[in-house]
Design a protein around this motif. Structure first.
Motif: not given
Ligand SMILES: *Cc1c(COP(=O)(O)O)cnc(C)c1O
Length: 447
Positions: A80-96, A204-211
């Motif tokens: 869950q730490v990993l999920e939240e961290r990747v979600a935070a880097l991508e600017g997302g709301t949740s991750a699996v 997400p260091a180079l591009i965040r597709p959600g943007e």
């Protein structure tokens, strides 16, 4: 956390703030030091299952009435730490997070396709994804139509009333075609569909597709996120942008009662931005079992802490190598969108202002008939670049897609992906760039 439903990591609550910079988020998001031991680094929760305080609590957890973790097939606190961290880097709301990138693509598209759905996917995909979509999905009765990702009319024409998602990679490999993600997202949204983007190579260091309009972002965390070639993992991030409630009859997996939980409706219980993760965990990961081990989740977390540092070095070195190869007499073509004249140069300028991924390819000069022989000599002569079927490693890697990653493709599919027998793929690592160039020069002189 239900181990099924998304929720903040334990112990304590995440202290994420969207105002914190990328480098801070990649080291800290998803974890707050707390009891019992206040370990500064997220611990590995190496346990198969979690004890309940009472039978009532167990019943509440099983019925999704209460958040918490039951069993490590569904979730672990490390995961869950990993999920939240990747979600935070991508600017997302949740991750699996799941066991591999392959699993991330599979569970994402299975969840969206539901029963009777159809997928439209780019021709320019990772070889393992092509295998998954054209054989296993076909076996499952989920048809997939492949289109040239650079042809907007082809995307549009392939959409049918059964289509449930569009899928492409942000930067494909080995040819490094850059996706016009905004254009494809607009086509998807115009048809009431989500766009799923595999951003493994982008990071997400180079591009965040959600943007740029993507609704779901998947990663093979095995590659740049883990970054050291040690552990398999995959992640899907929900950007929270797609409204499955807008056309409820099209998305019964979210909007109709969920049989295994009685009358529970995921869209009502979890809502936009969380319901997708709840479905993926409680059905696809739970039923099919592609769970990430706590140890691998921990290794990927460790890797992410240095993501932007590694990727910046790798991108700069790759561009220097591409420029060098472009004027090399033994090289016919370099497929790197940072080079002037590359067909995706303008898209790279628009979408990748912070650097271009370090996975690219070049075609050796000479006829295709004996290309494999010459490339065998090339890889034998190299001593810094390693012949490995991986990418995004700290080490520099070389591959021959036609013999390796893309060997299952027909010649026509290979051509559609831009790959010839002369094509050699590089994944540039973090070594001294001068050593990498010397290594390539020395080996190219021998072929
Ligand atoms: C490697 C890769 C995958 C599959 O990921 P695994 O972790 O190997 O299962 C999917 N997409 C892309 C772009 C990849 O490079």
């Amino acid at each position: 956390m239900t181990g099924i439903a998304a929720e903040p990591s334990t112990p304590g609550h995440a202290t994420d703030s969207p105002t914190r910079g990328f480098a801070t988020r990649q080291v800290q998001s998803g974890y707050t030091v707390g009891r019992p031991w206040s370990s500064a680094v997220p611990p590995i929760h190496q346990t198969a299952a979690y004890e309940f305080s009472s039978l009532q609590e167990a019943a509440d957890l099983f019925a999704l009435r209460k958040p918490g973790i039951i069993y490590s097939r569904n979730a672990s606190p490390t995961q869950q730490v990993l999920e939240e961290r990747v979600a935070a880097l991508e600017g997302g709301t949740s991750a699996v997070a799941v066991a591999s990138g392959q699993a991330a693509v599979a569970v994402t598209l299975l969840a969206l396709a539901g029963r009777g759905g159809h997928i439209v996917a780019a021709d320019q995909l990772y070889g393992g994804t092509v295998d998954l979509l054209q054989e296993t999905f076909d076996d499952f009765g989920i048809p997939v139509t492949f289109v040239d990702q650079d042809d907007p009319d082809a995307w549009q024409a392939a959409i049918t009333p059964q289509t449930r998602a569009l899928f492409a990679e942000i930067v494909a490999n080995p040819i490094a075609q850059v996706l016009d993600v905004r254009k494809v997202a607009d086509i998807a949204h115009g048809a009431g569909l989500p766009l799923v983007v595999d951003s493994t190579v982008g990071t997400p260091a180079l591009i965040r597709p959600g943007e740029h309009g993507a609704d779901f972002v998947v990663h093979s965390a095995t590659k740049f996120l883990a970054g050291h070639g040690t552990s398999l993992g995959g992640v899907v991030v929900d950007q929270g942008t797609f409204d499955f409630g807008a056309e409820p009859e099209r998305w019964p997996q979210f909007t109709a009662p969920y049989q295994r939980f009685g009358d529970l409706v995921l869209w009502e219980r979890f809502g936009q931005g969380q319901a997708f993760a709840a479905l993926v965990r409680s059905k696809y990961v739970h039923d099919l079992g592609p769970s990430i081990s706590p140890f691998n989740a921990w290794q990927i977390l460790q890797g992410i802490e240095t993501l932007d540092l590694r990727v910046a070095r790798q991108s700069a070195s790759a561009l220097a190598i591409a420029r060098h190869l472009a004027q090399h007499p033994s090289v016919a073509t370099v497929h790197h969108p940072g080079l002037e004249g590359n067909p995706w140069h303008d898209l790279a300028g628009r979408y990748l202002p912070n650097g271009i991924p370090s996975v690219f390819s070049f075609d050796v000069a000479g006829p295709e008939q004996d290309a494999t022989e010459r490339i065998s000599r090339l890889v034998d002569e190299l001593s810094v670049f390693r012949l490995v079927a991986n990418l995004g490693d700290a080490r520099s890697l070389i591959a021959h897609p036609a013999s390796m990653t893309h060997s299952h493709l027909t010649p026509a599919q290979r051509a559609a992906a831009g790959i010839s027998l002369n094509t050699v793929r590089l994944s540039v690592g973090i070594e001294d760039p001068a050593d990498l160039i010397t290594d390539l020069d020395r080996a190219l002189a021998q072929i």
